[in-house]
Design a protein around this motif. Sequence first.
Motif, PDB file in Angstrom:
ATOM      1  N   GLN A 197       0.824  -1.208   0.000  1.00 51.03           N
ATOM      2  CA  GLN A 197       0.000   0.000   0.000  1.00 51.03           C
ATOM      3  C   GLN A 197       0.858   1.258   0.000  1.00 51.03           C
ATOM      4  O   GLN A 197       0.503   2.271  -0.614  1.00 51.03           O
ATOM      5  CB  GLN A 197      -0.934  -0.005   1.205  1.00 51.03           C
ATOM      6  CG  GLN A 197      -2.015  -1.069   1.155  1.00 51.03           C
ATOM      7  CD  GLN A 197      -2.853  -1.100   2.418  1.00 51.03           C
ATOM      8  OE1 GLN A 197      -2.491  -0.505   3.422  1.00 51.03           O
ATOM      9  NE2 GLN A 197      -3.972  -1.818   2.377  1.00 51.03           N
ATOM     10  N   LEU A 198       2.010   1.191   0.677  1.00 56.25           N
ATOM     11  CA  LEU A 198       2.876   2.370   0.789  1.00 56.25           C
ATOM     12  C   LEU A 198       3.546   2.708  -0.545  1.00 56.25           C
ATOM     13  O   LEU A 198       3.610   3.878  -0.937  1.00 56.25           O
ATOM     14  CB  LEU A 198       3.942   2.119   1.858  1.00 56.25           C
ATOM     15  CG  LEU A 198       4.891   3.281   2.165  1.00 56.25           C
ATOM     16  CD1 LEU A 198       4.120   4.463   2.738  1.00 56.25           C
ATOM     17  CD2 LEU A 198       5.976   2.835   3.141  1.00 56.25           C
ATOM     18  N   PHE A 199       4.030   1.684  -1.255  1.00 50.86           N
ATOM     19  CA  PHE A 199       4.781   1.926  -2.490  1.00 50.86           C
ATOM     20  C   PHE A 199       4.004   1.580  -3.764  1.00 50.86           C
ATOM     21  O   PHE A 199       4.474   1.864  -4.867  1.00 50.86           O
ATOM     22  CB  PHE A 199       6.084   1.105  -2.492  1.00 50.86           C
ATOM     23  CG  PHE A 199       7.069   1.518  -1.450  1.00 50.86           C
ATOM     24  CD1 PHE A 199       7.820   2.674  -1.607  1.00 50.86           C
ATOM     25  CD2 PHE A 199       7.258   0.759  -0.310  1.00 50.86           C
ATOM     26  CE1 PHE A 199       8.739   3.058  -0.651  1.00 50.86           C
ATOM     27  CE2 PHE A 199       8.176   1.125   0.660  1.00 50.86           C
ATOM     28  CZ  PHE A 199       8.913   2.285   0.496  1.00 50.86           C
ATOM     29  N   GLY A 200       2.843   0.950  -3.622  1.00 49.25           N
ATOM     30  CA  GLY A 200       2.158   0.419  -4.793  1.00 49.25           C
ATOM     31  C   GLY A 200       1.714   1.455  -5.805  1.00 49.25           C
ATOM     32  O   GLY A 200       1.533   1.143  -6.985  1.00 49.25           O
ATOM     33  N   THR A 201       1.525   2.690  -5.384  1.00 50.48           N
ATOM     34  CA  THR A 201       1.021   3.703  -6.304  1.00 50.48           C
ATOM     35  C   THR A 201       2.109   4.298  -7.200  1.00 50.48           C
ATOM     36  O   THR A 201       1.807   5.083  -8.090  1.00 50.48           O
ATOM     37  CB  THR A 201       0.347   4.847  -5.515  1.00 50.48           C
ATOM     38  OG1 THR A 201       1.259   5.345  -4.534  1.00 50.48           O
ATOM     39  CG2 THR A 201      -0.902   4.339  -4.819  1.00 50.48           C
ATOM     40  N   ILE A 202       3.391   3.945  -6.982  1.00 48.34           N
ATOM     41  CA  ILE A 202       4.462   4.433  -7.848  1.00 48.34           C
ATOM     42  C   ILE A 202       4.920   3.305  -8.771  1.00 48.34           C
ATOM     43  O   ILE A 202       4.759   2.125  -8.458  1.00 48.34           O
ATOM     44  CB  ILE A 202       5.661   4.969  -7.037  1.00 48.34           C
ATOM     45  CG1 ILE A 202       6.320   3.849  -6.221  1.00 48.34           C
ATOM     46  CG2 ILE A 202       5.224   6.095  -6.121  1.00 48.34           C
ATOM     47  CD1 ILE A 202       7.588   4.273  -5.514  1.00 48.34           C
ATOM     48  N   ARG A 203       5.476   3.684  -9.917  1.00 45.81           N
ATOM     49  CA  ARG A 203       5.924   2.677 -10.874  1.00 45.81           C
ATOM     50  C   ARG A 203       7.041   1.830 -10.258  1.00 45.81           C
ATOM     51  O   ARG A 203       8.002   2.358  -9.706  1.00 45.81           O
ATOM     52  CB  ARG A 203       6.423   3.371 -12.144  1.00 45.81           C
ATOM     53  CG  ARG A 203       6.623   2.400 -13.316  1.00 45.81           C
ATOM     54  CD  ARG A 203       7.024   3.156 -14.570  1.00 45.81           C
ATOM     55  NE  ARG A 203       5.998   4.103 -14.986  1.00 45.81           N
ATOM     56  CZ  ARG A 203       4.917   3.789 -15.683  1.00 45.81           C
ATOM     57  NH1 ARG A 203       4.717   2.524 -16.023  1.00 45.81           N
ATOM     58  NH2 ARG A 203       4.046   4.706 -16.028  1.00 45.81           N
ATOM     59  N   GLY A 204       6.879   0.515 -10.359  1.00 45.61           N
ATOM     60  CA  GLY A 204       7.838  -0.402  -9.754  1.00 45.61           C
ATOM     61  C   GLY A 204       7.665  -0.554  -8.256  1.00 45.61           C
ATOM     62  O   GLY A 204       8.461  -1.248  -7.612  1.00 45.61           O
ATOM     63  N   GLY A 205       6.625   0.081  -7.692  1.00 43.17           N
ATOM     64  CA  GLY A 205       6.453   0.103  -6.240  1.00 43.17           C
ATOM     65  C   GLY A 205       6.274  -1.267  -5.627  1.00 43.17           C
ATOM     66  O   GLY A 205       6.799  -1.549  -4.541  1.00 43.17           O
ATOM     67  N   LEU A 206       5.532  -2.163  -6.308  1.00 41.15           N
ATOM     68  CA  LEU A 206       5.339  -3.506  -5.765  1.00 41.15           C
ATOM     69  C   LEU A 206       6.661  -4.264  -5.728  1.00 41.15           C
ATOM     70  O   LEU A 206       6.918  -5.035  -4.804  1.00 41.15           O
ATOM     71  CB  LEU A 206       4.310  -4.268  -6.603  1.00 41.15           C
ATOM     72  CG  LEU A 206       2.851  -3.846  -6.417  1.00 41.15           C
ATOM     73  CD1 LEU A 206       1.952  -4.606  -7.384  1.00 41.15           C
ATOM     74  CD2 LEU A 206       2.399  -4.096  -4.980  1.00 41.15           C
ATOM     75  N   GLY A 207       7.497  -4.041  -6.743  1.00 35.92           N
ATOM     76  CA  GLY A 207       8.816  -4.667  -6.758  1.00 35.92           C
ATOM     77  C   GLY A 207       9.669  -4.177  -5.603  1.00 35.92           C
ATOM     78  O   GLY A 207      10.326  -4.979  -4.912  1.00 35.92           O
ATOM     79  N   TYR A 208       9.674  -2.862  -5.396  1.00 36.25           N
ATOM     80  CA  TYR A 208      10.410  -2.305  -4.247  1.00 36.25           C
ATOM     81  C   TYR A 208       9.904  -2.922  -2.943  1.00 36.25           C
ATOM     82  O   TYR A 208      10.687  -3.279  -2.048  1.00 36.25           O
ATOM     83  CB  TYR A 208      10.234  -0.788  -4.179  1.00 36.25           C
ATOM     84  CG  TYR A 208      10.815  -0.013  -5.334  1.00 36.25           C
ATOM     85  CD1 TYR A 208      12.060  -0.336  -5.870  1.00 36.25           C
ATOM     86  CD2 TYR A 208      10.126   1.060  -5.895  1.00 36.25           C
ATOM     87  CE1 TYR A 208      12.591   0.388  -6.924  1.00 36.25           C
ATOM     88  CE2 TYR A 208      10.658   1.796  -6.951  1.00 36.25           C
ATOM     89  CZ  TYR A 208      11.889   1.455  -7.466  1.00 36.25           C
ATOM     90  OH  TYR A 208      12.421   2.167  -8.510  1.00 36.25           O
ATOM     91  N   SER A 209       8.583  -3.037  -2.808  1.00 38.15           N
ATOM     92  CA  SER A 209       7.982  -3.537  -1.576  1.00 38.15           C
ATOM     93  C   SER A 209       8.430  -4.958  -1.280  1.00 38.15           C
ATOM     94  O   SER A 209       8.798  -5.287  -0.144  1.00 38.15           O
ATOM     95  CB  SER A 209       6.454  -3.497  -1.679  1.00 38.15           C
ATOM     96  OG  SER A 209       5.999  -2.184  -1.905  1.00 38.15           O
ATOM     97  N   VAL A 210       8.393  -5.823  -2.302  1.00 33.76           N
ATOM     98  CA  VAL A 210       8.749  -7.231  -2.103  1.00 33.76           C
ATOM     99  C   VAL A 210      10.215  -7.355  -1.684  1.00 33.76           C
ATOM    100  O   VAL A 210      10.559  -8.145  -0.799  1.00 33.76           O
ATOM    101  CB  VAL A 210       8.471  -8.036  -3.386  1.00 33.76           C
ATOM    102  CG1 VAL A 210       9.052  -9.450  -3.280  1.00 33.76           C
ATOM    103  CG2 VAL A 210       6.973  -8.114  -3.652  1.00 33.76           C
TER     104      VAL A 210
END
Length: 457
Positions: free
Chosen positions: A94-107
């Motif tokens: 939820q914190l990073f998902g709204t930016i491009r590549g955010g889900l990758g950063y999160s994982v």
Amino acid sequence: MTPEVLAFVMFGVTIFVLLLGFPVALSLAGSAIIFAYIGDQLDLFHFAFLNLSPTRIFSTMKNEPLVAVPLFVYMGVILQRSDIAGQLLESMGQLFGTIRGGLGYSVIIVGALLAASTGIVGATVVTMGLMSLPVMLKAGYNPKIAGGIICASGTLGQIIPPSIVLVLLANILQGVNEEAAALTGNLAPEPVTAIDLFAGALFPGLLLVGLYLLWIFILTIVRPDDVPSMKDESVHAPSVGQLIGAVAPPLILIVLVLGSILAGIATPTESAAVGAVGAAVLAWRAKKFNFTLFKEVGIETVKVSSMVFLIIIGAGLFSTVFKGFGGDDVIAEFLRNLPGGAFSALLLVMLLMFFLGFFLDFIEIIYVVVPIVGPILIALGYDPLWLGVMIAINLQTSFLTPPFGFALFYLRGVAPADFKTSDLYSGVMPFILIQVIALAILWAFPGVVTWLPTTLF
């Protein structure tokens, strides 16, 4: 036939048997006993030499640092079953998902936090595979990239302390140091402890995390459609309370376990016990701890720990017979006489371990290969601590390299049916290359490994 030839025949037969899928521990021990008998009949090996094995096995089983293995396993399994990792993934997404590549950063960030609090690859990959892979695919991520990110971030538990790999390596390197001293005629180097390896591996582990994040950032520039942002309007940044509630539990465990080790307050075994109790307390706080969970976690811990110690026993028998045939002397002489000296010797050993990682698990490589090649590499002048961390990062690739990378199996087991295995194999290739780059950086700048242990201890 000479004893040395029989040693390498045994090695080749053992690799072949492992590739056929026979249990690792039984393959190693069985090959050792069979070839010891053959050698005894050919008068190339005295079978009575194996009388030393019970003593060696007993000394291994009562080795206090190895008690940390089941405790770390217990801690990792209970964190996975209590859904603490799931809450962390959800909040980071939820914190990073709204930016491009955010889900990758999160994982990747979650993988690093879980690595520093559990060190269990299987639990991390399965948890993130179940929770993040469907979300990443729904958001439009390229399946290759999604699979590669999950597998690579899950393997961070192999190098970021506390790590079972580092505990096992420390146990092996203590004996290797003494053999290296016998080769050179000098005093044995200072013993490498698990605490030393934990401190030495911390910055290399963070280096890998940084390189993974850099790769995602590069993808957002060169292939932005493969790592899109989440378009779901229901996605919103978590509140401060939600974020603290998700991040605090693993951070508390990191401080309790890793912090107490690096501060010199506790040994790895003692801190592992604290971590196991701490994980149980966190599960109780999350209202997940009950008798059923306690029973399931205990059974899983016994299974994993038994597998590890059976492999250690089998590998010990194999190493005893291989050295009894004189195979280690042949390898030492070969490495010592290579053109290019110590550099060529280490390069060849690293390539061999990388190649074996395609077919063997890290435990077999640690307990079969390291006792054979470690003494000569240390005798050639390499720092045991630096060498141990280099080996650990090299072995980390064994979880990613097809066809037998365990992280690939873990993710394949929980991935949707339409998720192609070929995409999974392709997706991990950039991360394998990143790990090779990290090895090159540590080779060029050994201070990344040695600075923190030297400063602290």
